[in-house]
Design a protein around this motif. Structure first.
Motif, PDB file in Angstrom:
ATOM      1  N   LEU A  88     -20.394 -36.988  39.524  1.00 15.21           N
ATOM      2  CA  LEU A  88     -19.588 -35.785  39.738  1.00 15.21           C
ATOM      3  C   LEU A  88     -20.232 -34.626  38.995  1.00 15.21           C
ATOM      4  O   LEU A  88     -20.947 -34.828  38.003  1.00 15.21           O
ATOM      5  N   ASP A  89     -19.974 -33.396  39.448  1.00  9.75           N
ATOM      6  CA  ASP A  89     -20.478 -32.248  38.704  1.00  9.75           C
ATOM      7  C   ASP A  89     -19.615 -32.042  37.458  1.00  9.75           C
ATOM      8  O   ASP A  89     -18.651 -32.781  37.215  1.00  9.75           O
ATOM      9  N   GLU A  95     -11.990 -32.504  35.580  1.00  7.67           N
ATOM     10  CA  GLU A  95     -10.755 -32.714  36.330  1.00  7.67           C
ATOM     11  C   GLU A  95     -10.373 -34.190  36.365  1.00  7.67           C
ATOM     12  O   GLU A  95      -9.192 -34.547  36.240  1.00  7.67           O
ATOM     13  N   LYS A  96     -11.370 -35.055  36.511  1.00  5.48           N
ATOM     14  CA  LYS A  96     -11.110 -36.502  36.533  1.00  5.48           C
ATOM     15  C   LYS A  96     -10.516 -36.957  35.203  1.00  5.48           C
ATOM     16  O   LYS A  96      -9.589 -37.764  35.175  1.00  5.48           O
ATOM     17  N   ILE A 101      -5.947 -38.834  32.065  1.00  7.29           N
ATOM     18  CA  ILE A 101      -5.043 -38.646  30.924  1.00  7.29           C
ATOM     19  C   ILE A 101      -3.591 -38.763  31.370  1.00  7.29           C
ATOM     20  O   ILE A 101      -2.770 -39.415  30.711  1.00  7.29           O
ATOM     21  N   GLN A 102      -3.270 -38.160  32.495  1.00  2.00           N
ATOM     22  CA  GLN A 102      -1.892 -38.201  32.989  1.00  2.00           C
ATOM     23  C   GLN A 102      -1.437 -39.633  33.272  1.00  2.00           C
ATOM     24  O   GLN A 102      -0.322 -40.018  32.922  1.00  2.00           O
ATOM     25  N   HIS A 205      -4.126 -28.220  38.221  1.00  2.00           N
ATOM     26  CA  HIS A 205      -4.648 -26.953  38.746  1.00  2.00           C
ATOM     27  C   HIS A 205      -4.691 -25.880  37.652  1.00  2.00           C
ATOM     28  O   HIS A 205      -5.700 -25.168  37.510  1.00  2.00           O
ATOM     29  N   ALA A 206      -3.623 -25.760  36.881  1.00  2.17           N
ATOM     30  CA  ALA A 206      -3.546 -24.730  35.842  1.00  2.17           C
ATOM     31  C   ALA A 206      -4.530 -25.006  34.706  1.00  2.17           C
ATOM     32  O   ALA A 206      -5.178 -24.080  34.200  1.00  2.17           O
ATOM     33  N   VAL A 207      -4.641 -26.264  34.313  1.00  2.00           N
ATOM     34  CA  VAL A 207      -5.581 -26.628  33.240  1.00  2.00           C
ATOM     35  C   VAL A 207      -7.016 -26.334  33.666  1.00  2.00           C
ATOM     36  O   VAL A 207      -7.805 -25.754  32.906  1.00  2.00           O
ATOM     37  N   MET A 208      -7.368 -26.707  34.891  1.00  2.00           N
ATOM     38  CA  MET A 208      -8.726 -26.478  35.376  1.00  2.00           C
ATOM     39  C   MET A 208      -9.028 -24.993  35.495  1.00  2.00           C
ATOM     40  O   MET A 208     -10.133 -24.540  35.171  1.00  2.00           O
TER      41      MET A 208
END
Length: 218
Positions: A88-89, A95-96, A101-102, A205-208
């Motif tokens: 992955l980039d 994001e992964k 974590i969630q 989405h917000a964290v990223m």
């Protein structure tokens, strides 16, 4: 586990199933009661061994705690290493990690609570030993990851790799605590509302978005 061992050879000679049972029970005890209040007699009884046997495996309660924390954090680091090895980039990996974590924090709340307990433990000498042994791997991974992203032009070239890695790890650590501990859960709800734990995609989405802007994503 880490290269520094805090247990005797006799602990290595027992079966893996027995070692895992002792450590899993100890994780719960230390996570729920803290280092000072955790009772080794209770752990031994639940694990089906004598307290005498426990102290044949570990010289002191401190060594037992260090081994338990090492085991728990190693499980988290294995997850991290798996993500970092994926094709992955840079932002795909970040994001992964957020998504894992969630899910991982909810499924392994005792380990996360143990990590939280470790960070708030008042025994200075114990914490000094722990932080040096357990944080070095993730620190190096994040610094290298950010440095590579800078070289590839994915993020701004003038960001401080070490400080950015430190801040990134703090975001991850806070998220872990927020999905596993009562205090941090309530804290997250104060900022994001009572329904935050039913809106994982919105959080991701917000964290990223925040991380991308902070690192000057290209």
């Amino acid at each position: 586990m880490a290269d520094t061992k805090h247990f005797n050879e006799s602990f290595e000679r027992i079966s893996e199933e027995k070692r895992t049972r002792i450590l899993s029970i100890a994780i719960s005890e230390f996570a729920n009661r803290g280092f000072t209040s955790a009772n080794t007699n209770t752990i031994a009884q639940k694990a089906g061994i004598s307290v005498g046997s426990l102290y044949k495996y570990f010289e002191t309660k401190e060594d037992f705690f260090l081994t338990v924390v090492d085991y728990g954090i190693t499980q988290l680091e294995k997850t991290l290493e798996t993500v970092l090895s994926m094709d992955l980039d840079f932002f795909g990996k970040i994001e992964k990690i957020v998504r894992i974590i969630q899910t991982h924090s909810r499924r392994n709340q005792d380990i996360i609570r143990l990590y939280n307990e470790m960070t708030t433990e008042s025994n200075y000498e114990l914490i000094t030993r722990l932080s040096g042994e357990l944080e070095s791997l993730s620190a190096k991974c994040y610094i290298d990851l950010i440095q590579k992203a800078k070289e590839e032009g994915t993020i701004a070239s003038d960001v401080d790799s070490n400080l950015s890695a430190f801040l990134l790890d703090n975001i991850f650590m806070t998220l872990q605590f927020s999905y596993a501990t009562v205090y941090y859960k309530e804290r997250m709800k104060i900022y994001l509302g009572d329904g935050v734990f039913e809106n994982d995609e919105d959080v991701v989405h917000a964290v990223m978005k925040f991380i991308k802007r902070a690192l000057g994503a290209r």
